[in-house]
Design a protein around this motif. Structure first.
Motif, PDB file in Angstrom:
ATOM      1  N   VAL A 154       0.844  -1.193   0.000  1.00  0.00           N
ATOM      2  CA  VAL A 154       0.000   0.000   0.000  1.00  0.00           C
ATOM      3  C   VAL A 154       0.878   1.241   0.000  1.00  0.00           C
ATOM      4  N   VAL A 155       0.633   2.109  -0.969  1.00  0.00           N
ATOM      5  CA  VAL A 155       1.332   3.397  -1.071  1.00  0.00           C
ATOM      6  C   VAL A 155       0.302   4.496  -0.832  1.00  0.00           C
ATOM      7  N   LEU A 156       0.595   5.383   0.085  1.00  0.00           N
ATOM      8  CA  LEU A 156      -0.256   6.544   0.320  1.00  0.00           C
ATOM      9  C   LEU A 156       0.342   7.724  -0.444  1.00  0.00           C
ATOM     10  N   ALA A 157      -0.460   8.331  -1.323  1.00  0.00           N
ATOM     11  CA  ALA A 157       0.029   9.446  -2.127  1.00  0.00           C
ATOM     12  C   ALA A 157      -0.919  10.625  -1.992  1.00  0.00           C
ATOM     13  N   THR A 158      -0.366  11.769  -1.678  1.00  0.00           N
ATOM     14  CA  THR A 158      -1.180  12.976  -1.528  1.00  0.00           C
ATOM     15  C   THR A 158      -0.336  14.194  -1.880  1.00  0.00           C
ATOM     16  N   PRO A 159      -0.929  15.216  -2.482  1.00  0.00           N
ATOM     17  CA  PRO A 159      -0.155  16.409  -2.840  1.00  0.00           C
ATOM     18  C   PRO A 159       0.338  17.197  -1.644  1.00  0.00           C
ATOM     19  N   VAL A 160      -0.435  17.194  -0.538  1.00  0.00           N
ATOM     20  CA  VAL A 160      -0.090  18.023   0.618  1.00  0.00           C
ATOM     21  C   VAL A 160      -0.605  17.343   1.881  1.00  0.00           C
ATOM     22  N   PHE A 184       0.124  23.506   9.135  1.00  0.00           N
ATOM     23  CA  PHE A 184      -0.924  23.095   8.208  1.00  0.00           C
ATOM     24  C   PHE A 184      -2.241  23.782   8.534  1.00  0.00           C
ATOM     25  N   GLY A 185      -2.867  24.325   7.494  1.00  0.00           N
ATOM     26  CA  GLY A 185      -4.202  24.886   7.643  1.00  0.00           C
ATOM     27  C   GLY A 185      -5.200  23.972   6.958  1.00  0.00           C
ATOM     28  N   ALA A 186      -6.207  24.556   6.357  1.00  0.00           N
ATOM     29  CA  ALA A 186      -7.163  23.770   5.592  1.00  0.00           C
ATOM     30  C   ALA A 186      -6.520  23.293   4.296  1.00  0.00           C
TER      31      ALA A 186
END
Length: 218
Positions: A154-160, A184-186
């Motif tokens: 399982v790879v978790l990928a997210t821009p931010v 980190f904000g919204a």
């Protein structure tokens, strides 16, 4: 300055980070709704199937944006007992939030599966994609669903994502996140255009992915 123009831009740039990795027989999973446009760009770049795992955040009753847990398909349930105790959420209040969110989740699963049968995950690399991660509750639930369905990796990928969420995340074999923020904000603060992703767009992307998959069949 926002690092991403919109979700499609974020997906293309995230795909650049994923492309060099050796991913065995990958499947790209977007988390509805906002994660699906991001995931669609990645699936196209990796020439991989696109699917979804439906998850729902369990928000504190009087502060819904704060996650006290999450639920996912296949009965997956993630609960932050520490936060629940600190916020003094009663078991009745938790049950009520979970009941409401489970109804939404079940309805969304039924809608999605009318246009996109589940992609087989057993023995494959599953790339879980969301448009941003604040606490990691829903991403944790999605990773656990993928494990339950037999994912080999399982790879978790997210821009931010928030630095706290990344530091505390233990349910993926690898995390790919180009923009990790200590303040980190919204999630929307990191996009120039963070317009709501509607169900119609999710279904359109999944329908197109299913159609392309059929074209590639021998």
């Amino acid at each position: 300055m926002q690092p991403y123009r919109d979700r499609r831009d974020a997906g293309r740039r995230l795909a650049e980070s994923l492309a060099p990795l050796e991913l065995h027989d990958p499947v790209v999973i977007g988390l509805p709704r906002g994660g699906v446009p991001v995931a669609a760009e990645i699936a196209e770049r990796l020439n991989a199937p696109l699917d979804v795992i439906v998850v729902r955040k369990l928000g504190v009753p009087w502060q819904p944006e704060v996650a006290m847990g999450a639920i996912g398909e296949d009965g997956v349930r993630v609960i932050d007992e520490t936060l629940i105790a600190r916020a003094q959420v009663t078991s009745h209040q938790l049950d009520e939030v979970e009941r409401r969110e489970r109804a939404v989740m079940d309805a969304r699963v039924a809608t999605v599966r009318r246009v996109r049968p589940p992609v087989e995950l057993r023995g494959r690399t599953v790339v879980i994609v969301d448009d941003g991660i604040a606490t990691g509750a829903t991403s944790t639930a999605a990773c656990r669903v993928a494990r339950h369905r037999g994912a080999a990796s399982v790879v978790l990928a997210t821009p931010v994502a928030s630095s706290d969420a990344i530091a505390q995340f233990h349910d993926a074999d690898r995390i790919v996140c180009p923009w990790v923020s200590q303040s980190f904000g919204a999630v929307g603060a990191y996009y120039l255009d963070f317009s709501a992703t509607e169900d119609a767009e999710v279904l359109e992307l999944l329908t197109a992915a299913a159609r392309n998959a059929r074209k590639d069949e021998p």
